[in-house]
Design a protein around this motif. Structure first.
Motif, PDB file in Angstrom:
ATOM      1  N   ASP A  18      67.953 -37.021 -35.662  1.00 50.03           N
ATOM      2  CA  ASP A  18      66.625 -37.499 -36.056  1.00 50.03           C
ATOM      3  C   ASP A  18      65.744 -37.731 -34.829  1.00 50.03           C
ATOM      4  N   PHE A  19      65.727 -36.760 -33.926  1.00 49.95           N
ATOM      5  CA  PHE A  19      64.929 -36.877 -32.710  1.00 49.95           C
ATOM      6  C   PHE A  19      63.657 -36.046 -32.870  1.00 49.95           C
ATOM      7  N   ASP A  20      62.557 -36.519 -32.314  1.00 52.50           N
ATOM      8  CA  ASP A  20      61.277 -35.823 -32.446  1.00 52.50           C
ATOM      9  C   ASP A  20      61.104 -34.812 -31.305  1.00 52.50           C
ATOM     10  N   TRP A  21      61.809 -33.700 -31.417  1.00 53.04           N
ATOM     11  CA  TRP A  21      61.723 -32.646 -30.418  1.00 53.04           C
ATOM     12  C   TRP A  21      60.330 -32.041 -30.394  1.00 53.04           C
ATOM     13  N   PRO A  22      59.861 -31.571 -29.253  1.00 51.70           N
ATOM     14  CA  PRO A  22      58.488 -31.048 -29.177  1.00 51.70           C
ATOM     15  C   PRO A  22      58.364 -29.594 -29.621  1.00 51.70           C
ATOM     16  N   ALA A  23      59.479 -28.956 -29.979  1.00 48.05           N
ATOM     17  CA  ALA A  23      59.440 -27.559 -30.396  1.00 48.05           C
ATOM     18  C   ALA A  23      60.561 -27.294 -31.387  1.00 48.05           C
ATOM     19  N   GLU A  24      60.315 -26.366 -32.272  1.00 48.49           N
ATOM     20  CA  GLU A  24      61.339 -25.943 -33.216  1.00 48.49           C
ATOM     21  C   GLU A  24      62.276 -24.955 -32.533  1.00 48.49           C
ATOM     22  N   ALA A  25      63.543 -24.999 -32.909  1.00 47.28           N
ATOM     23  CA  ALA A  25      64.518 -24.103 -32.311  1.00 47.28           C
ATOM     24  C   ALA A  25      65.274 -23.358 -33.405  1.00 47.28           C
ATOM     25  N   THR A  26      65.561 -22.105 -33.147  1.00 48.31           N
ATOM     26  CA  THR A  26      66.361 -21.327 -34.099  1.00 48.31           C
ATOM     27  C   THR A  26      67.821 -21.317 -33.703  1.00 48.31           C
ATOM     28  N   ARG A  27      68.116 -21.756 -32.457  1.00 49.72           N
ATOM     29  CA  ARG A  27      69.495 -21.788 -31.975  1.00 49.72           C
ATOM     30  C   ARG A  27      69.800 -23.178 -31.455  1.00 49.72           C
ATOM     31  N   THR A  28      70.937 -23.708 -31.835  1.00 55.16           N
ATOM     32  CA  THR A  28      71.333 -25.049 -31.421  1.00 55.16           C
ATOM     33  C   THR A  28      72.752 -25.026 -30.881  1.00 55.16           C
ATOM     34  N   VAL A  29      72.931 -25.654 -29.734  1.00 57.29           N
ATOM     35  CA  VAL A  29      74.264 -25.770 -29.144  1.00 57.29           C
ATOM     36  C   VAL A  29      74.978 -26.948 -29.788  1.00 57.29           C
ATOM     37  N   THR A  30      76.219 -26.746 -30.171  1.00 54.12           N
ATOM     38  CA  THR A  30      77.038 -27.796 -30.750  1.00 54.12           C
ATOM     39  C   THR A  30      78.246 -28.038 -29.860  1.00 54.12           C
ATOM     40  N   ARG A  31      78.477 -29.288 -29.525  1.00 55.62           N
ATOM     41  CA  ARG A  31      79.604 -29.612 -28.663  1.00 55.62           C
ATOM     42  C   ARG A  31      80.902 -29.615 -29.458  1.00 55.62           C
ATOM     43  N   PRO A  32      81.914 -28.911 -28.983  1.00 57.62           N
ATOM     44  CA  PRO A  32      83.220 -28.960 -29.662  1.00 57.62           C
ATOM     45  C   PRO A  32      83.792 -30.376 -29.631  1.00 57.62           C
ATOM     46  N   GLU A  33      84.609 -30.691 -30.602  1.00 57.70           N
ATOM     47  CA  GLU A  33      85.264 -31.987 -30.641  1.00 57.70           C
ATOM     48  C   GLU A  33      86.209 -32.140 -29.449  1.00 57.70           C
ATOM     49  N   SER A  34      86.196 -33.326 -28.858  1.00 59.61           N
ATOM     50  CA  SER A  34      87.078 -33.582 -27.726  1.00 59.61           C
ATOM     51  C   SER A  34      88.440 -34.056 -28.213  1.00 59.61           C
ATOM     52  N   PRO A  35      89.485 -33.684 -27.529  1.00 57.05           N
ATOM     53  CA  PRO A  35      90.820 -34.154 -27.934  1.00 57.05           C
ATOM     54  C   PRO A  35      90.967 -35.641 -27.654  1.00 57.05           C
ATOM     55  N   PRO A  36      91.862 -36.311 -28.342  1.00 56.84           N
ATOM     56  CA  PRO A  36      92.106 -37.726 -28.064  1.00 56.84           C
ATOM     57  C   PRO A  36      92.477 -37.939 -26.597  1.00 56.84           C
ATOM     58  N   GLY A  37      91.915 -38.997 -26.024  1.00 56.57           N
ATOM     59  CA  GLY A  37      92.210 -39.310 -24.634  1.00 56.57           C
ATOM     60  C   GLY A  37      91.468 -38.462 -23.628  1.00 56.57           C
ATOM     61  N   ALA A  38      90.425 -37.760 -24.072  1.00 55.49           N
ATOM     62  CA  ALA A  38      89.659 -36.913 -23.158  1.00 55.49           C
ATOM     63  C   ALA A  38      88.990 -37.757 -22.084  1.00 55.49           C
TER      64      ALA A  38
END
Length: 245
Positions: A15-35
């Motif tokens: 819910d962030f008010d980005w200043p531009a629309e994007a068609t591609r979004t980077v998603t961070r992979p889940e980190s393993p326990p104890g990362a």
């Protein structure tokens, strides 16, 4: 349309008010326990580097902080480019873990691009060090004492937003980085780390145009360091549209 990196370090910015629309979004992979602290960032910036490496032409990125620059420059290098850096920021971003009193990692990315702490992020990303002589720090005015000392003894050249012209730019393809807090807080409300006595939004826009006019900008990133929904995202939409086109 720009690539969106919707994270502040490894915190997802919903819910962030980005200043531009994007068609591609980077998603961070889940980190393993104890990362460790660094593992989620390595995973995130690897995704950024991979996305940038697949681009052609000028790459546009919108991110939640300046650390995404490590993935962007690594991606440009994977593309076969040797980018210099033009860094608009009210702050130096040249702290280290040894000098920072807060330990805030987003105060260190420019120093990391210049070769500090390679085992943390640069080596895992395959990021080659950018020579200090090919870095320009533009508009910085809120510097901690260790940053003042480092910059005084480094080859990084500093200038004001108003004084930046083509003669002061480094050679080769350019990674153009805009931390929006370079703009005076009187023109841009709600900044996370405001720094008074800065250039106007108009002056910053003019300086960015001078960089773009060289035709050498390989990638541009807007680092969105502001509190949600206090007006900054709306104010910057026109600038973002021009810068990220």
């Amino acid at each position: 349309m720009p690539l969106l990196v919707p994270y502040h370090l490894d915190e997802h910015l919903a819910d962030f008010d980005w200043p531009a629309e994007a068609t591609r979004t980077v998603t961070r992979p889940e980190s393993p326990p104890g990362a460790t602290t660094w593992e989620p960032l390595r995973a995130l910036y690897e995704q950024v580097a991979s996305a940038v490496a697949q681009e052609t032409g000028r790459t546009a990125v919108v991110a939640g902080d300046c650390m995404a620059s490590l993935g962007i420059v690594a991606g440009l290098q994977r593309r076969g480019l040797d980018p210099s850096v033009v860094w608009f920021d009210a702050h130096g971003d040249v702290q280290t873990l040894e000098t920072s009193t807060s330990g805030y990692l987003a105060g260190m990315p420019l120093r990391m691009l210049a070769g500090y702490g390679r085992p943390y992020l640069a080596d895992p990303l395959g990021l080659r060090t950018v020579r200090e002589s090919r870095i320009r720090l533009v508009g910085a005015r809120d510097l901690d004492p260790p940053e003042v000392t480092y910059l005084a003894n480094s080859e990084i050249r500093r200038c004001t937003v108003e004084d930046l012209d083509e003669a002061q730019l480094p050679d080769g393809p350019i990674y153009l980085h805009l931390d929006v807090d370079v703009i005076d807080p009187g023109d841009l409300p709600g900044l996370t780390f405001p720094a008074n006595d800065g250039p106007s939004l108009t002056a910053v826009r003019s300086a960015l145009r001078r960089v773009l006019a060289t035709g050498r900008t390989a990638a541009v990133c807007i680092a969105c360091n502001w509190h949600r929904h206090r007006g900054a995202g709306t104010i910057l939409r026109e600038l973002a549209s021009e810068l990220l086109a």
